[in-house]
Design an enzyme around this catalytic site. Structure first.
Site, PDB file in Angstrom:
ATOM      1  N   SER A  14       0.824  -1.210   0.000  1.00  0.00           N
ATOM      2  CA  SER A  14       0.000   0.000   0.000  1.00  0.00           C
ATOM      3  C   SER A  14       0.861   1.265   0.000  1.00  0.00           C
ATOM      4  O   SER A  14       0.347   2.353  -0.247  1.00  0.00           O
ATOM      5  CB  SER A  14      -0.876   0.015   1.250  1.00  0.00           C
ATOM      6  OG  SER A  14      -0.046   0.054   2.405  1.00  0.00           O
ATOM      7  N   CYS A  76       3.204  -7.236   1.631  1.00  0.00           N
ATOM      8  CA  CYS A  76       2.164  -6.642   2.460  1.00  0.00           C
ATOM      9  C   CYS A  76       1.397  -7.777   3.130  1.00  0.00           C
ATOM     10  O   CYS A  76       0.844  -8.644   2.432  1.00  0.00           O
ATOM     11  CB  CYS A  76       1.231  -5.834   1.553  1.00  0.00           C
ATOM     12  SG  CYS A  76      -0.225  -5.192   2.370  1.00  0.00           S
ATOM     13  N   GLU A 155       3.769   6.818   6.601  1.00  0.00           N
ATOM     14  CA  GLU A 155       3.622   7.348   5.233  1.00  0.00           C
ATOM     15  C   GLU A 155       3.807   8.869   5.193  1.00  0.00           C
ATOM     16  O   GLU A 155       4.248   9.419   4.193  1.00  0.00           O
ATOM     17  CB  GLU A 155       2.250   6.969   4.661  1.00  0.00           C
ATOM     18  CG  GLU A 155       2.116   5.495   4.312  1.00  0.00           C
ATOM     19  CD  GLU A 155       2.938   5.074   3.092  1.00  0.00           C
ATOM     20  OE1 GLU A 155       3.086   5.875   2.154  1.00  0.00           O
ATOM     21  OE2 GLU A 155       3.435   3.926   3.089  1.00  0.00           O
ATOM     22  N   CYS A 187       3.316  -6.299   9.933  1.00  0.00           N
ATOM     23  CA  CYS A 187       3.017  -5.328   8.873  1.00  0.00           C
ATOM     24  C   CYS A 187       4.370  -4.841   8.369  1.00  0.00           C
ATOM     25  O   CYS A 187       5.258  -4.528   9.179  1.00  0.00           O
ATOM     26  CB  CYS A 187       2.196  -4.170   9.436  1.00  0.00           C
ATOM     27  SG  CYS A 187       2.060  -2.742   8.324  1.00  0.00           S
TER      28      CYS A 187
HETATM   29  N1  DGL Z   1       2.337  -2.754   4.822  1.00  0.00           N
HETATM   30  C1  DGL Z   1       1.103  -3.414   4.846  1.00  0.00           C
HETATM   31  C2  DGL Z   1       1.078  -4.684   5.631  1.00  0.00           C
HETATM   32  O1  DGL Z   1       2.081  -5.369   5.692  1.00  0.00           O
HETATM   33  C3  DGL Z   1      -0.153  -2.597   4.694  1.00  0.00           C
HETATM   34  C4  DGL Z   1      -0.501  -1.664   5.789  1.00  0.00           C
HETATM   35  C5  DGL Z   1      -1.708  -0.810   5.454  1.00  0.00           C
HETATM   36  O2  DGL Z   1      -1.760  -0.245   4.356  1.00  0.00           O
HETATM   37  O3  DGL Z   1      -2.605  -0.716   6.315  1.00  0.00           O
HETATM   38  O4  DGL Z   1       0.089  -5.058   6.186  1.00  0.00           O
END
Ligand code: DGL
Length: 272
Positions: A14, A76, A155, A187
């Site tokens: 994302s 992700c 971000e 995450c």
């Molecule tokens: N970096 C992502 C993950 O590993 C997504 C986090 C998000 O956009 O909420 O879950």
């Protein structure tokens, strides 16, 4: 050089979080070209529904495959939880590597028998994590902690701010108080907060990130399927594309010292 081998390895997330996975893939496969898609226009993914996430992930994977990706890493946890099986069905020709919070090594390494998992609500709600916990964490207390707001802070580039530190502390302190000696980063954004997390959790807490194991899995598939780039330049090219603002993305990865040779604008269309 085989045609296959000359193509890039694709990764998507994302936002900038999946760059923590790209960094590991780059370390193990320095000659490979990498193409990274940051879907910042739709960030965060963590509070979206499984249906939405499947549609978004399909569009991201299609974009990378159209750019020649010979393998796609879903960098992700959230998109993996909702869409890994679906992507494998939709794109049977393309190998996919997905992610799940590393509860298995955490369960085998904890001494207190209490493990904390930091992740997004969508990852915590998904079957992938459920399966890993029931298969590998028998006899271990696994405490799941959703962390709304953290991805947004990262971000924005607000990593070492009082607000981010307070948010992180509010998520981590209950885990420590419950006796967790091992914290799982569920995450791909969270490794970017490692210094802040270490300051809260102390040196004795084990903090686990799945990125090195994911990169090893990529190496294994590339070798098994003879997808390795068989020329040997000094290093492959890393192209990053964002559906958000390329200038903001470029500034962020520069500040975080993440590897990238060029940044582009990407436009993707999501099928309803
Ligand atoms: N970096 C992502 C993950 O590993 C997504 C986090 C998000 O956009 O909420 O879950």
């Amino acid at each position: 050089m085989s045609d296959q081998g000359a193509r890039p390895i694709g990764l998507f997330d994302s936002g900038i979080g999946g760059m923590t996975v790209l960094r590991e893939v780059r370390r193990l496969l320095p000659a490979e070209d990498l193409i990274y898609l940051a879907d910042q226009a739709r960030c965060p993914y963590g509070s979206r529904s499984p249906d939405e996430l499947r549609a978004i992930a399909a569009a991201c994977a299609a974009w990378l495959i159209a750019r020649g990706a010979k393998l796609v890493v879903i960098a992700c946890n959230t998109a993996s939880a909702a869409a890994l099986a679906d992507l494998r069905c939709r794109f049977p020709e393309t190998p996919f590597v997905g992610m799940v919070p590393p509860v298995k090594p955490a369960a085998s390494r904890t001494r207190s028998g209490v493990v904390g998992v930091l992740a997004t609500p969508a990852t915590l709600a998904g079957d992938l994590l459920r399966d890993v916990i029931s298969r590998w964490a028998e006899g271990v207390r696994v405490i799941e902690q959703a962390c709304p707001g953290l991805v947004e802070q990262i971000e924005k580039g607000a990593l070492d701010t009082p607000e981010t530190r307070a948010l992180l502390r509010s998520y981590v302190t209950p885990l420590l108080e419950a006796g967790a000696d091992t914290i799982v980063l569920g995450c791909t954004h969270y490794p970017l907060l490692l210094p802040q997390l270490r300051a809260i959790a102390g040196d004795d807490t084990l903090i686990l990130d799945a990125a090195p194991a994911v990169a090893q899995r990529v190496v294994q598939i590339v070798k098994e399927r003879s997808l390795m780039r068989d020329v040997n330049p000094l290093s492959g090219i890393i192209t990053c594309a964002t559906t958000g603002d390329p200038e903001h993305f470029a500034n962020l990865i520069h500040r975080l010292d993440l590897p990238c040779d060029r940044v582009e604008q990407a436009v993707i269309t999501i099928d309803a």
